[in-house]
Scaffold this motif. Structure first.
Motif, short mmCIF file in Angstrom:
data_model
loop_
_atom_site.label_atom_id
_atom_site.label_comp_id
_atom_site.label_asym_id
_atom_site.label_seq_id
_atom_site.Cartn_x
_atom_site.Cartn_y
_atom_site.Cartn_z
N VAL A 182 0.74 -1.21 -0.04
CA VAL A 182 -0.03 0.05 0.05
C VAL A 182 0.83 1.26 -0.13
O VAL A 182 1.98 1.34 0.84
CB VAL A 182 -1.00 0.05 1.21
N TRP A 231 -5.31 1.46 -3.86
CA TRP A 231 -5.90 0.08 -3.06
C TRP A 231 -5.54 0.40 -1.73
O TRP A 231 -4.64 1.05 -1.11
CB TRP A 231 -5.18 -1.26 -3.71
N HIS A 232 -6.04 -0.50 -0.83
CA HIS A 232 -6.28 -0.30 0.50
C HIS A 232 -5.63 -1.25 1.37
O HIS A 232 -5.16 -1.25 2.81
CB HIS A 232 -7.65 -0.13 1.17
N ARG A 233 -5.19 -2.13 0.70
CA ARG A 233 -4.27 -3.36 1.57
C ARG A 233 -3.27 -4.07 0.57
O ARG A 233 -3.51 -4.01 -0.79
CB ARG A 233 -5.16 -4.62 2.10
#
Length: 236
Positions: free
Chosen positions: A176, A182-184
């Protein structure tokens, strides 16, 4: 004893140096007793007699397009036991418009994330990130990758869309970053195999440039993958 036959199919986007890249592996094929045929056209895939006697296809064709009868010939040959392998965009980013090809391979290049925008200079190195290729538990036992250690590259890091019919031998993780949406972290397959009918497929995603292909670990995976995928190995 008849020599196994390898077909090297190269072309597509010149940025991946298809002639020079495949040339790195021709001595290996010869040293392992393959009779090698080289072509710059996918038209050979529609030549049924040639495909029937081919034991291994090494493809390096980035993007480009393929005719329906050529693709049908490729799929039929692999299902009949011909091995199919390649690296980077030459196999994982070929024939983007063909869903049947994507189904055959089991994974498709989606992107290679870039550097922080402030560090970009406008050349290809904007997409070169230092990342690790991590072998999976299966990869630590598989004939293609057994005995190899996780390794680090500074090059394009492929983000791959894939299905679960592939057997993943190695992964790479996209972290990340503040400039990405995106978040993970996302783990993508970096090396995988696939059984298709009687045939074996091996995809290795590192390989953007000649220096990456000459990396000891990358080269070992590609060369072992050629031997494992060949019809002569899968029939034994």
């Amino acid at each position: 004893m008849e020599m196994p036959k390898a077909l090297v199919v190269r072309g597509g986007w010149e940025g991946h140096r298809p002639v020079e890249a495949t040339g790195l592996f021709l001595p290996f094929l010869t040293q392992n007793n393959f009779e090698v045929r080289i072509t710059d056209s996918t038209a050979v895939y529609a030549d049924a007699p040639t495909m029937a006697e081919t034991d291994l296809i090494v493809q390096c064709v980035t993007m480009s397009s393929i005719e329906q009868e050529e693709l049908a010939g490729l799929r039929a040959a692999v299902a009949d036991g011909c091995g199919f392998t390649g690296w980077h965009g030459g196999i994982a980013d070929s024939f983007r418009a063909s869903s049947d090809y994507l189904q055959l391979i089991g994974g498709q290049f989606a992107t290679h994330p870039g550097k922080e925008p402030a560090r970009r200079t406008g050349d290809e190195t904007d997409n070169f990130l230092t990342h690790t290729v991590d072998f999976t538990p299966l990869g630590r036992e598989h004939p293609i990758t057994a005995g190899l250690d996780d390794f680090t590259l500074t090059t394009e890091q492929y983000w791959v869309l894939h299905d679960d019919l592939i057997d993943v031998l190695a992964t790479t993780t996209h972290p990340v970053q503040p400039w990405h949406p995106w978040h993970r972290p996302i783990a993508s397959p970096a090396v995988w195999t696939r059984r298709w009918g009687a045939g074996r497929i091996v995809v290795t995603t590192p390989g953007h440039s000649l220096d990456v292909l000459e990396n000891r670990s990358v080269r070992t995976v590609i060369e072992r993958g050629m031997l494992w995928a060949s019809r002569t190995a899968s029939a034994s």
